[in-house]
Design a protein around this motif. Structure first.
Motif, mmCIF file in Angstrom:
data_model
loop_
_atom_site.group_PDB
_atom_site.id
_atom_site.type_symbol
_atom_site.label_atom_id
_atom_site.label_comp_id
_atom_site.label_asym_id
_atom_site.label_seq_id
_atom_site.Cartn_x
_atom_site.Cartn_y
_atom_site.Cartn_z
ATOM 1 N N GLU A 11 41.221 2.763 -16.141
ATOM 2 C CA GLU A 11 40.911 3.826 -15.196
ATOM 3 C C GLU A 11 39.335 4.672 -15.617
ATOM 4 O OE1 GLU A 11 43.932 6.775 -14.946
ATOM 5 O OE2 GLU A 11 45.454 5.239 -14.538
ATOM 6 N N LEU A 12 39.410 4.652 -16.677
ATOM 7 C CA LEU A 12 38.099 5.484 -17.282
ATOM 8 C C LEU A 12 36.784 4.478 -16.922
ATOM 9 C CD1 LEU A 12 39.173 6.925 -20.797
ATOM 10 C CD2 LEU A 12 38.681 8.342 -18.661
ATOM 11 N N LYS A 13 36.921 3.363 -17.028
ATOM 12 C CA LYS A 13 35.854 2.378 -16.915
ATOM 13 C C LYS A 13 35.381 2.525 -15.282
ATOM 14 C CE LYS A 13 36.602 -0.468 -20.759
ATOM 15 N NZ LYS A 13 36.880 -1.883 -21.322
ATOM 16 N N LYS A 14 36.554 2.454 -14.391
ATOM 17 C CA LYS A 14 35.981 2.446 -13.030
ATOM 18 C C LYS A 14 35.714 3.776 -12.533
ATOM 19 C CE LYS A 14 40.739 2.694 -11.394
ATOM 20 N NZ LYS A 14 41.842 1.812 -10.676
ATOM 21 N N LYS A 15 36.186 4.772 -12.900
ATOM 22 C CA LYS A 15 35.813 6.101 -12.293
ATOM 23 C C LYS A 15 34.336 6.849 -12.845
ATOM 24 C CE LYS A 15 40.380 6.458 -11.259
ATOM 25 N NZ LYS A 15 40.891 6.893 -10.410
ATOM 26 N N ASP A 16 34.088 7.905 -11.877
ATOM 27 C CA ASP A 16 32.841 8.532 -11.988
ATOM 28 C C ASP A 16 33.350 9.791 -12.908
ATOM 29 O OD1 ASP A 16 31.299 6.864 -10.497
ATOM 30 O OD2 ASP A 16 31.888 7.662 -8.736
ATOM 31 N N ALA A 17 32.360 10.615 -13.150
ATOM 32 C CA ALA A 17 32.481 11.551 -14.061
ATOM 33 C C ALA A 17 33.661 12.682 -13.311
ATOM 34 C CB ALA A 17 31.234 12.677 -14.097
ATOM 35 N N PHE A 18 33.805 12.707 -11.994
ATOM 36 C CA PHE A 18 34.712 13.442 -11.579
ATOM 37 C C PHE A 18 35.256 12.516 -10.197
ATOM 38 C CE2 PHE A 18 32.727 16.840 -13.410
ATOM 39 C CZ PHE A 18 33.770 17.864 -13.962
ATOM 40 N N VAL A 19 36.699 12.815 -10.037
ATOM 41 C CA VAL A 19 37.290 12.011 -8.684
ATOM 42 C C VAL A 19 37.621 13.457 -7.682
ATOM 43 C CG1 VAL A 19 37.985 10.149 -9.698
ATOM 44 C CG2 VAL A 19 39.596 11.823 -9.762
ATOM 45 N N PHE A 20 37.814 13.316 -6.652
ATOM 46 C CA PHE A 20 38.176 14.508 -5.817
ATOM 47 C C PHE A 20 39.549 13.969 -5.081
ATOM 48 C CE2 PHE A 20 33.687 14.553 -6.054
ATOM 49 C CZ PHE A 20 33.418 15.892 -6.553
ATOM 50 N N VAL A 21 40.694 15.041 -5.330
ATOM 51 C CA VAL A 21 41.671 14.806 -4.831
ATOM 52 C C VAL A 21 42.341 15.705 -3.733
ATOM 53 C CG1 VAL A 21 44.265 14.686 -5.575
ATOM 54 C CG2 VAL A 21 42.502 14.374 -7.197
ATOM 55 N N THR A 22 42.969 15.382 -2.555
ATOM 56 C CA THR A 22 43.464 16.170 -1.432
ATOM 57 C C THR A 22 44.752 16.992 -1.836
ATOM 58 O OG1 THR A 22 44.893 14.488 -0.633
ATOM 59 C CG2 THR A 22 42.488 14.592 0.276
ATOM 60 N N ASP A 24 47.639 16.656 -0.806
ATOM 61 C CA ASP A 24 48.643 15.760 -1.018
ATOM 62 C C ASP A 24 48.500 14.940 -2.268
ATOM 63 O OD1 ASP A 24 46.689 14.317 0.109
ATOM 64 O OD2 ASP A 24 48.145 13.415 1.714
ATOM 65 N N GLY A 25 47.439 14.986 -3.102
ATOM 66 C CA GLY A 25 47.260 14.204 -4.214
ATOM 67 C C GLY A 25 46.476 12.968 -4.016
ATOM 68 N N GLN A 26 46.025 12.827 -3.013
ATOM 69 C CA GLN A 26 45.291 11.291 -2.575
ATOM 70 C C GLN A 26 43.841 11.629 -3.103
ATOM 71 O OE1 GLN A 26 46.767 8.548 -1.495
ATOM 72 N NE2 GLN A 26 48.556 9.773 -1.624
ATOM 73 N N GLU A 27 43.365 10.349 -3.919
ATOM 74 C CA GLU A 27 41.912 10.530 -4.149
ATOM 75 C C GLU A 27 41.167 10.160 -3.022
ATOM 76 O OE1 GLU A 27 41.135 7.795 -7.418
ATOM 77 O OE2 GLU A 27 42.439 8.715 -8.710
ATOM 78 N N ILE A 28 40.214 10.872 -2.847
ATOM 79 C CA ILE A 28 39.016 10.639 -1.762
ATOM 80 C C ILE A 28 37.787 10.852 -2.325
ATOM 81 C CG2 ILE A 28 39.290 12.940 -1.058
ATOM 82 C CD1 ILE A 28 39.466 11.989 1.954
ATOM 83 N N SER A 29 36.698 10.295 -1.511
ATOM 84 C CA SER A 29 35.408 10.353 -1.990
ATOM 85 C C SER A 29 34.956 11.874 -1.227
ATOM 86 C CB SER A 29 34.316 9.859 -1.186
ATOM 87 O OG SER A 29 34.244 9.577 -0.254
ATOM 88 N N ALA A 33 35.791 13.210 2.461
ATOM 89 C CA ALA A 33 36.620 14.645 2.658
ATOM 90 C C ALA A 33 35.673 15.529 3.627
ATOM 91 C CB ALA A 33 36.905 15.347 1.471
ATOM 92 N N SER A 34 34.444 15.568 3.257
ATOM 93 C CA SER A 34 33.557 16.398 4.053
ATOM 94 C C SER A 34 33.687 16.005 5.695
ATOM 95 C CB SER A 34 32.055 16.393 3.781
ATOM 96 O OG SER A 34 31.277 16.925 4.381
ATOM 97 N N LYS A 35 33.629 14.617 5.934
ATOM 98 C CA LYS A 35 33.585 14.192 7.422
ATOM 99 C C LYS A 35 34.933 14.594 7.889
ATOM 100 C CE LYS A 35 30.645 10.144 6.583
ATOM 101 N NZ LYS A 35 30.561 8.622 6.388
ATOM 102 N N LYS A 36 36.038 14.661 7.003
ATOM 103 C CA LYS A 36 37.290 14.772 7.986
ATOM 104 C C LYS A 36 37.593 16.323 7.815
ATOM 105 C CE LYS A 36 39.432 10.289 6.871
ATOM 106 N NZ LYS A 36 40.418 9.740 6.080
ATOM 107 N N GLY A 37 36.828 17.052 6.965
ATOM 108 C CA GLY A 37 36.926 18.821 6.939
ATOM 109 C C GLY A 37 38.096 18.757 5.979
ATOM 110 N N LEU A 38 38.510 18.047 5.115
ATOM 111 C CA LEU A 38 39.470 18.177 4.117
ATOM 112 C C LEU A 38 38.861 19.108 2.813
ATOM 113 C CD1 LEU A 38 41.038 14.852 4.203
ATOM 114 C CD2 LEU A 38 41.953 16.832 5.325
ATOM 115 N N SER A 39 39.986 19.843 2.369
ATOM 116 C CA SER A 39 39.713 20.698 1.001
ATOM 117 C C SER A 39 39.969 19.761 -0.193
ATOM 118 C CB SER A 39 40.321 22.096 0.945
ATOM 119 O OG SER A 39 41.538 21.897 1.051
ATOM 120 N N VAL A 40 39.218 19.690 -0.959
ATOM 121 C CA VAL A 40 39.552 18.810 -2.229
ATOM 122 C C VAL A 40 39.315 19.366 -3.470
ATOM 123 C CG1 VAL A 40 39.032 16.662 -1.098
ATOM 124 C CG2 VAL A 40 37.137 18.051 -2.361
#
Length: 141
Positions: A11-22, A24-29, A33-40
């Motif tokens: 997980e550490l090798k494939k992740k950037d410095a931060f990930v964003f989660v909706t 409901d707990g789903q990871e999203i770029s 999230a911005s395109k869909k208007g979701l708060s993360v």
């Protein structure tokens, strides 16, 4: 435990410095999230990894535990942990320093391309250390 450590490393090798989660707990770029208007919520994968390991009894924020683990690895491997070793410091007498400066000046006069960086590298000295010796002991050479 081995699988947990491999999973955390993966997980550490494939992740950037931060990930964003909706919510409901789903990871999203962030862009998606911005395109869909979701708060993360930003989450740091390193902290998540530390928490997973801590739940399994490996609190890597406890430096005494980390030190003990490293010492155990070193002892098991016969003193060859593969980790970084501290470089031993070498002390030079004033006479040694003056001799290095004298030797540098002799080399410099014989070889026009010689400089403190090349000389220091050839002698296994630190470049900045040699420069300070040259400034300090120039008048004694």
């Amino acid at each position: 435990m081995k699988d947990l450590i491999k999973s955390v490393l993966s997980e550490l090798k494939k992740k950037d410095a931060f990930v964003f989660v909706t919510e409901d707990g789903q990871e999203i770029s962030l862009q998606e999230a911005s395109k869909k208007g979701l708060s993360v919520t930003p989450k740091n994968p390193k902290i998540e990894a530390q928490n997973k390991l801590a739940k399994a009894g490996l609190d890597l924020t406890d430096l005494s535990l980390v030190k003990d683990i490293m010492e155990a690895i070193e002892l098991i491997n016969g003193g060859k942990s593969g980790g970084a070793k501290k470089a031993s410091r070498t002390s030079y007498s004033e006479n040694d320093k003056i001799n290095y400066v004298r030797e540098f000046r002799n080399e410099e006069s014989e070889n026009s391309s010689m400089n403190t960086s090349k000389f220091a590298r050839a002698k296994g000295l630190n470049y900045q250390t040699l420069n300070s010796w040259v400034k300090k002991y120039e008048d004694k050479v």
